[in-house]
Write a protein that holds these residues in place. Structure first.
Motif, PDB file in Angstrom:
ATOM      1  N   GLU A  37      18.910 -59.501   8.675  1.00 37.52           N
ATOM      2  CA  GLU A  37      17.829 -60.062   9.397  1.00 37.52           C
ATOM      3  C   GLU A  37      16.978 -60.857   8.396  1.00 37.52           C
ATOM      4  OE1 GLU A  37      14.357 -58.836  12.636  1.00 37.52           O
ATOM      5  OE2 GLU A  37      16.077 -57.574  12.202  1.00 37.52           O
ATOM      6  N   MET A  38      16.737 -62.156   8.712  1.00 39.36           N
ATOM      7  CA  MET A  38      15.935 -62.980   7.878  1.00 39.36           C
ATOM      8  C   MET A  38      14.493 -62.780   8.404  1.00 39.36           C
ATOM      9  SD  MET A  38      18.363 -63.658   6.128  1.00 39.36           S
ATOM     10  CE  MET A  38      17.492 -64.970   4.890  1.00 39.36           C
ATOM     11  N   GLY A  39      13.677 -62.920   7.355  1.00 39.22           N
ATOM     12  CA  GLY A  39      12.369 -62.573   7.619  1.00 39.22           C
ATOM     13  C   GLY A  39      11.618 -63.887   8.194  1.00 39.22           C
ATOM     14  N   SER A  40      10.566 -63.511   9.121  1.00 45.81           N
ATOM     15  CA  SER A  40      10.085 -64.655   9.790  1.00 45.81           C
ATOM     16  C   SER A  40       8.474 -64.572   9.585  1.00 45.81           C
ATOM     17  CB  SER A  40      10.120 -64.590  11.036  1.00 45.81           C
ATOM     18  OG  SER A  40       9.817 -63.489  11.910  1.00 45.81           O
ATOM     19  N   SER A  41       7.922 -64.059   8.217  1.00 50.22           N
ATOM     20  CA  SER A  41       6.497 -64.100   7.956  1.00 50.22           C
ATOM     21  C   SER A  41       5.800 -65.437   7.632  1.00 50.22           C
ATOM     22  CB  SER A  41       6.221 -63.127   6.919  1.00 50.22           C
ATOM     23  OG  SER A  41       5.042 -63.062   6.423  1.00 50.22           O
ATOM     24  N   GLU A  42       4.718 -65.469   8.038  1.00 50.29           N
ATOM     25  CA  GLU A  42       3.914 -67.026   7.976  1.00 50.29           C
ATOM     26  C   GLU A  42       3.632 -67.142   6.593  1.00 50.29           C
ATOM     27  OE1 GLU A  42       0.590 -66.990  10.516  1.00 50.29           O
ATOM     28  OE2 GLU A  42       1.499 -67.216  12.233  1.00 50.29           O
ATOM     29  N   THR A  43       3.488 -66.034   5.630  1.00 48.14           N
ATOM     30  CA  THR A  43       3.279 -66.313   4.349  1.00 48.14           C
ATOM     31  C   THR A  43       4.151 -65.575   3.586  1.00 48.14           C
ATOM     32  OG1 THR A  43       1.684 -64.353   4.193  1.00 48.14           O
ATOM     33  CG2 THR A  43       0.972 -66.538   4.668  1.00 48.14           C
ATOM     34  N   PHE A  44       4.888 -66.069   2.534  1.00 43.96           N
ATOM     35  CA  PHE A  44       5.839 -65.268   1.740  1.00 43.96           C
ATOM     36  C   PHE A  44       6.456 -66.102   0.621  1.00 43.96           C
ATOM     37  CE2 PHE A  44       8.181 -68.602   4.428  1.00 43.96           C
ATOM     38  CZ  PHE A  44       8.969 -68.981   3.527  1.00 43.96           C
ATOM     39  N   VAL A  45       6.906 -65.255  -0.371  1.00 44.54           N
ATOM     40  CA  VAL A  45       7.503 -65.636  -1.718  1.00 44.54           C
ATOM     41  C   VAL A  45       9.168 -65.583  -1.647  1.00 44.54           C
ATOM     42  CG1 VAL A  45       7.497 -65.514  -4.193  1.00 44.54           C
ATOM     43  CG2 VAL A  45       5.239 -65.667  -2.919  1.00 44.54           C
ATOM     44  N   SER A  46       9.753 -66.541  -1.815  1.00 43.49           N
ATOM     45  CA  SER A  46      11.180 -66.279  -1.981  1.00 43.49           C
ATOM     46  C   SER A  46      11.770 -67.201  -3.074  1.00 43.49           C
ATOM     47  CB  SER A  46      11.858 -66.862  -0.592  1.00 43.49           C
ATOM     48  OG  SER A  46      13.066 -66.644  -0.463  1.00 43.49           O
ATOM     49  N   SER A  47      12.952 -66.524  -3.620  1.00 40.44           N
ATOM     50  CA  SER A  47      13.860 -67.125  -4.653  1.00 40.44           C
ATOM     51  C   SER A  47      15.171 -66.797  -4.241  1.00 40.44           C
ATOM     52  CB  SER A  47      13.323 -66.807  -5.990  1.00 40.44           C
ATOM     53  OG  SER A  47      13.368 -65.541  -6.270  1.00 40.44           O
ATOM     54  N   GLY A  48      16.213 -67.788  -5.064  1.00 36.62           N
ATOM     55  CA  GLY A  48      17.355 -67.486  -4.898  1.00 36.62           C
ATOM     56  C   GLY A  48      18.401 -68.541  -5.137  1.00 36.62           C
ATOM     57  N   GLU A  49      19.698 -68.282  -5.214  1.00 30.36           N
ATOM     58  CA  GLU A  49      20.541 -69.403  -5.722  1.00 30.36           C
ATOM     59  C   GLU A  49      21.969 -69.067  -5.063  1.00 30.36           C
ATOM     60  OE1 GLU A  49      21.895 -68.474  -9.959  1.00 30.36           O
ATOM     61  OE2 GLU A  49      19.567 -68.262  -9.801  1.00 30.36           O
ATOM     62  N   GLU A 233      22.365 -64.977  -4.698  1.00 33.30           N
ATOM     63  CA  GLU A 233      21.083 -64.266  -5.154  1.00 33.30           C
ATOM     64  C   GLU A 233      19.922 -64.511  -4.364  1.00 33.30           C
ATOM     65  OE1 GLU A 233      21.379 -62.007  -7.612  1.00 33.30           O
ATOM     66  OE2 GLU A 233      23.358 -62.446  -8.151  1.00 33.30           O
ATOM     67  N   TYR A 234      19.095 -63.640  -3.787  1.00 35.92           N
ATOM     68  CA  TYR A 234      18.021 -63.935  -2.951  1.00 35.92           C
ATOM     69  C   TYR A 234      17.046 -62.866  -2.926  1.00 35.92           C
ATOM     70  CZ  TYR A 234      15.833 -64.393   1.572  1.00 35.92           C
ATOM     71  OH  TYR A 234      14.944 -64.440   2.643  1.00 35.92           O
ATOM     72  N   GLU A 235      15.856 -63.279  -2.926  1.00 39.06           N
ATOM     73  CA  GLU A 235      14.526 -62.252  -2.857  1.00 39.06           C
ATOM     74  C   GLU A 235      13.649 -62.869  -1.883  1.00 39.06           C
ATOM     75  OE1 GLU A 235      12.828 -61.230  -6.459  1.00 39.06           O
ATOM     76  OE2 GLU A 235      14.766 -60.797  -7.477  1.00 39.06           O
ATOM     77  N   TYR A 236      12.991 -62.002  -1.235  1.00 38.68           N
ATOM     78  CA  TYR A 236      12.068 -62.265  -0.016  1.00 38.68           C
ATOM     79  C   TYR A 236      10.915 -61.439  -0.081  1.00 38.68           C
ATOM     80  CZ  TYR A 236      10.347 -63.403   4.680  1.00 38.68           C
ATOM     81  OH  TYR A 236       9.415 -63.724   5.533  1.00 38.68           O
ATOM     82  N   GLU A 237       9.543 -62.098  -0.303  1.00 36.79           N
ATOM     83  CA  GLU A 237       8.559 -60.774  -0.245  1.00 36.79           C
ATOM     84  C   GLU A 237       7.616 -61.652   0.694  1.00 36.79           C
ATOM     85  OE1 GLU A 237       6.324 -57.589  -1.203  1.00 36.79           O
ATOM     86  OE2 GLU A 237       8.014 -58.254  -2.461  1.00 36.79           O
ATOM     87  N   PRO A 238       7.460 -60.776   2.045  1.00 31.56           N
ATOM     88  CA  PRO A 238       6.537 -61.382   3.023  1.00 31.56           C
ATOM     89  C   PRO A 238       5.035 -60.960   2.507  1.00 31.56           C
ATOM     90  CG  PRO A 238       7.822 -59.214   3.635  1.00 31.56           C
ATOM     91  CD  PRO A 238       8.054 -59.533   2.341  1.00 31.56           C
ATOM     92  N   ASP A 239       4.253 -61.578   3.406  1.00 32.94           N
ATOM     93  CA  ASP A 239       2.733 -61.318   3.280  1.00 32.94           C
ATOM     94  C   ASP A 239       2.267 -61.075   2.007  1.00 32.94           C
ATOM     95  OD1 ASP A 239       2.924 -61.160   6.151  1.00 32.94           O
ATOM     96  OD2 ASP A 239       3.662 -59.015   6.065  1.00 32.94           O
ATOM     97  N   THR A 240       2.746 -62.402   1.089  1.00 29.91           N
ATOM     98  CA  THR A 240       2.469 -62.245  -0.153  1.00 29.91           C
ATOM     99  C   THR A 240       0.657 -62.171  -0.264  1.00 29.91           C
ATOM    100  OG1 THR A 240       2.211 -63.464  -2.047  1.00 29.91           O
ATOM    101  CG2 THR A 240       2.372 -64.985  -0.220  1.00 29.91           C
ATOM    102  N   ASP A 241       0.474 -61.764  -1.548  1.00 30.30           N
ATOM    103  CA  ASP A 241      -1.159 -61.578  -1.885  1.00 30.30           C
ATOM    104  C   ASP A 241      -1.469 -62.881  -2.799  1.00 30.30           C
ATOM    105  OD1 ASP A 241       0.370 -61.225  -4.274  1.00 30.30           O
ATOM    106  OD2 ASP A 241      -0.648 -59.217  -4.647  1.00 30.30           O
ATOM    107  N   VAL A 242      -0.470 -63.826  -2.854  1.00 29.21           N
ATOM    108  CA  VAL A 242      -1.011 -65.104  -3.497  1.00 29.21           C
ATOM    109  C   VAL A 242      -2.088 -65.974  -2.811  1.00 29.21           C
ATOM    110  CG1 VAL A 242      -0.149 -67.433  -4.516  1.00 29.21           C
ATOM    111  CG2 VAL A 242       1.362 -65.352  -4.879  1.00 29.21           C
ATOM    112  N   GLU A 243      -3.292 -66.080  -3.399  1.00 27.94           N
ATOM    113  CA  GLU A 243      -4.254 -66.891  -2.461  1.00 27.94           C
ATOM    114  C   GLU A 243      -4.268 -68.268  -2.457  1.00 27.94           C
ATOM    115  OE1 GLU A 243      -7.926 -64.867  -3.880  1.00 27.94           O
ATOM    116  OE2 GLU A 243      -7.222 -62.654  -3.139  1.00 27.94           O
ATOM    117  N   ASP A 244      -3.957 -68.992  -3.564  1.00 23.84           N
ATOM    118  CA  ASP A 244      -3.843 -70.424  -3.839  1.00 23.84           C
ATOM    119  C   ASP A 244      -2.764 -70.767  -4.534  1.00 23.84           C
ATOM    120  OD1 ASP A 244      -5.129 -72.736  -3.576  1.00 23.84           O
ATOM    121  OD2 ASP A 244      -6.178 -72.599  -5.221  1.00 23.84           O
TER     122      ASP A 244
END
Length: 262
Positions: A37-49, A233-244
């Motif tokens: 199930e893929m994420g749908s967060s309004e804020t996230f960080v993701s990487s993959g190939e 390869e895939y990573e998904y981090e929802p609700d990231t704490d990155v501010e800017d």
């Protein structure tokens, strides 16, 4: 004597019937959607190939999406790289490739956006565009999500571990259909999936498997169908704490100050 001949003939006939049925009887699809199930967060960080046959890169991504359409992402394919920055209602894109793939950049000349820069820099070709508008998916991540979902749902899975916030699955072989509705057999070689315990959202995937075109079990045994090795390869981090998001140099130098050196 006649009895032995008859029995022998029946046995041979049965062998032909059994073997022939391997090539005639249709295969059934393993019915499972898998733990994907893929994420749908309004804020996230993701990487993959995604790779095919270990040497053909389909797409590599590294993105950060914050609130109010602020986003930065880099997408790399076998032809070139697209870097996108979205902030304050403006979308900047930088297309970069080798001089041999110049056509790839030229085919992406904008129809609605302003072409800020187009030039050759040593053995590279660079085009930068600017567009004043906002959109819900400024980086085009839905394409990435669709590809990851499709490739990750081809195998079947066994649940192998559960941690405090993750459930881990390992892929198993499966008979399934590809995007065109053709039958394929999936043979996992390595990897696992990790999903969020509470939401079920896919958080990490590291998969490597072989997909073989088949129309019957006999064809699969004889390995007559075409095969491809898939690596995800895939990573998904929802609700990231990155501010800017800090604008890359090409935005501040080339777009805003007309100093386009690459």
């Amino acid at each position: 004597m006649k009895r032995r001949v008859v029995i022998g003939g029946v046995t041979i006939l049965l062998v032909f019937v059994v073997v022939g049925s391997l090539f005639v009887l249709p295969l059934s699809v393993d019915q499972t959607d898998g733990p994907v199930e893929m994420g749908s967060s309004e804020t996230f960080v993701s990487s993959g190939e995604i790779w095919v046959d270990s040497d053909e890169l389909l797409v590599k991504h590294n993105v950060t999406v914050l609130e109010e359409n602020e986003a930065h992402g880099t997408f790399e394919t076998s032809n070139g790289t697209i870097e996108t920055v979205s902030a304050n209602g403006t979308i900047y894109k930088k297309y970069e490739t080798s001089i041999d793939d110049k056509d790839w950049v030229e085919q992406r000349e904008p129809t609605d956006a302003e072409k800020v820069h187009f030039g050759q820099h040593q053995d590279r070709v660079v085009m930068i565009t600017k567009e004043n508008r906002t959109q819900t998916d400024p980086l085009g991540m839905q394409f990435i999500f669709d590809q990851i979902r499709y490739l990750a749902t081809l195998p079947e899975y066994d649940r192998v571990d559960e941690e405090a916030d993750r459930v881990v699955y390992e892929p198993t072989s499966a008979w399934t259909e590809d995007a065109a509705g053709e039958m394929i057999h999936v043979t996992p070689e390595a990897g696992e999936l990790s999903v969020d315990t509470e939401t079920g959202v896919l958080r990490e995937a590291s998969l490597q498997y072989e997909g073989t075109d088949v129309s019957s079990y006999g064809e699969y045994l004889l390995r007559t169908g075409e095969s491809a090795e898939i690596r995800v390869e895939y990573e998904y981090e929802p609700d990231t704490d990155v501010e800017d998001i800090e604008a890359p140099d090409w935005v501040t130098e080339c777009v805003k100050n007309d100093r386009c050196e690459f």
